[in-house]
Design a protein around this motif. Structure first.
Motif, PDB file in Angstrom:
ATOM      1  N   GLU A 109      75.116  17.967  61.265  1.00 17.05           N
ATOM      2  CA  GLU A 109      74.427  18.738  62.292  1.00 17.05           C
ATOM      3  C   GLU A 109      73.285  19.498  61.642  1.00 17.05           C
ATOM      4  N   PRO A 110      72.037  19.044  61.826  1.00 15.94           N
ATOM      5  CA  PRO A 110      70.900  19.710  61.180  1.00 15.94           C
ATOM      6  C   PRO A 110      70.813  21.196  61.476  1.00 15.94           C
ATOM      7  N   LEU A 111      71.208  21.603  62.681  1.00 12.64           N
ATOM      8  CA  LEU A 111      71.081  23.016  63.039  1.00 12.64           C
ATOM      9  C   LEU A 111      72.182  23.889  62.444  1.00 12.64           C
ATOM     10  N   ALA A 112      73.075  23.286  61.669  1.00 14.93           N
ATOM     11  CA  ALA A 112      74.016  24.095  60.897  1.00 14.93           C
ATOM     12  C   ALA A 112      73.311  24.767  59.718  1.00 14.93           C
ATOM     13  N   GLN A 113      72.089  24.307  59.397  1.00 16.56           N
ATOM     14  CA  GLN A 113      71.268  24.900  58.338  1.00 16.56           C
ATOM     15  C   GLN A 113      69.891  25.229  58.923  1.00 16.56           C
ATOM     16  N   ALA A 172      66.811  26.306  56.496  1.00 17.16           N
ATOM     17  CA  ALA A 172      66.364  25.213  55.632  1.00 17.16           C
ATOM     18  C   ALA A 172      65.705  24.104  56.449  1.00 17.16           C
ATOM     19  N   LEU A 173      66.262  23.805  57.630  1.00 15.10           N
ATOM     20  CA  LEU A 173      65.660  22.802  58.502  1.00 15.10           C
ATOM     21  C   LEU A 173      64.262  23.232  58.919  1.00 15.10           C
ATOM     22  N   ALA A 174      64.099  24.512  59.263  1.00 11.31           N
ATOM     23  CA  ALA A 174      62.782  25.018  59.646  1.00 11.31           C
ATOM     24  C   ALA A 174      61.777  24.824  58.524  1.00 11.31           C
ATOM     25  N   ASP A 190      69.890  28.881  70.411  1.00 13.67           N
ATOM     26  CA  ASP A 190      69.536  30.293  70.298  1.00 13.67           C
ATOM     27  C   ASP A 190      68.189  30.410  69.572  1.00 13.67           C
ATOM     28  N   THR A 191      67.796  31.634  69.272  1.00 13.27           N
ATOM     29  CA  THR A 191      66.468  31.859  68.686  1.00 13.27           C
ATOM     30  C   THR A 191      66.307  31.142  67.358  1.00 13.27           C
ATOM     31  N   SER A 192      67.308  31.221  66.482  1.00 12.44           N
ATOM     32  CA  SER A 192      67.172  30.592  65.162  1.00 12.44           C
ATOM     33  C   SER A 192      67.098  29.078  65.284  1.00 12.44           C
ATOM     34  N   ARG A 193      67.851  28.518  66.202  1.00 13.60           N
ATOM     35  CA  ARG A 193      67.824  27.063  66.393  1.00 13.60           C
ATOM     36  C   ARG A 193      66.503  26.613  66.994  1.00 13.60           C
ATOM     37  N   ARG A 194      65.998  27.347  67.956  1.00 16.85           N
ATOM     38  CA  ARG A 194      64.706  26.993  68.562  1.00 16.85           C
ATOM     39  C   ARG A 194      63.575  27.113  67.540  1.00 16.85           C
TER      40      ARG A 194
END
Length: 234
Positions: free
Chosen positions: A75-79, A82-84, A123-127
């Motif tokens: 799940e990329p959004l678990a990080q 780093a993904l950003a 959420d904000t961090s995921r977006r």
């Protein structure tokens, strides 16, 4: 910044349009039943890499004519942080490579991300992490809801363009049925202590249709390759 990675591959031809750099991130808290990539669930497994090392792979892929980058997992959004950083860096690099005719359709290389989260769960961090992505596939894999739509594993999953490039590149594929190979087979030496003479690693890259995993097990067995472990079985 460090990022936990399950694997990479170029050219990937079964998760998005054209020849792509595929990056699979490690760790998944969602653990969808029927997932073919259970080996990516453990957040402590895989390899810790510097984001810049992945961007070097992206730079090399662009130089070899990559049509895009696909980030999946796990799940990329678990990080998210780093993904950003990875996606921002990838967007900067592809801008430097943008020339008429860079890809087969004359468009810049695009960025596609797979996540098991729904849009309502971002959420904000995921977006923030997904902001540079040109297109996103959202939704958990549901083994009981098969689909024939290209690049999606179950009928609930949505392919959503998020930028102008994404809308142009992915518009022909939003409702398109898969009409070519859904899985790409990569056979390579396993990363074990006994070296190249040891077991082989067989990687199935893509979104298998219903029954295809069993088909490929038979296909490999008929060619003398017997699987000791299978990432899609407990």
């Amino acid at each position: 910044m460090r990022i936990r990675v399950s694997g990479t591959h170029f050219p990937l031809e079964t998760l998005g349009p054209g020849r792509r750099l595929g990056i699979w991130l490690q760790g998944c808290p969602l653990a969808c039943p029927g997932c073919m990539s259970r080996h990516t669930w453990d957040a402590e497994s895989g390899e810790s890499m510097d984001v810049e090392a992945l961007l070097e792979l992206w730079r090399s892929a662009l130089g070899r004519g990559a049509a895009g980058m696909t980030v999946s997992g796990g799940e990329p959004l678990a990080q998210p942080a780093a993904l950003a950083e990875l996606l921002r860096g990838a967007a900067r690099l592809r801008t430097a490579w943008t020339r008429p005719g860079t890809t087969d359709d004359g468009l810049p290389a695009d960025l596609l991300v797979y996540t098991g989260y729904e849009e309502s769960e971002l959420d904000t961090s995921r977006r923030t992490a997904l902001a540079p992505a040109d297109a996103v596939v959202t939704g958990r894999f549901r083994v009981a809801e098969p689909t024939g739509l290209v690049w999606r594993g179950s009928a609930n999953q949505r392919l959503t363009p998020r930028t102008g490039l994404g809308r142009v590149r992915y518009a022909p594929h939003l409702d398109r049925e898969a009409d070519g190979p859904a899985v790409q087979i990569v056979v390579e030496p396993a990363q074990v202590s006994d070296g190249p003479a040891g077991p082989l690693s067989v990687r199935l890259l893509g979104v298998p249709r219903r029954g295809e995993l069993q088909y490929f097990e038979r296909w490999l067995r008929e060619r003398g390759l017997r699987l000791r472990e299978r990432s899609w079985r407990p």
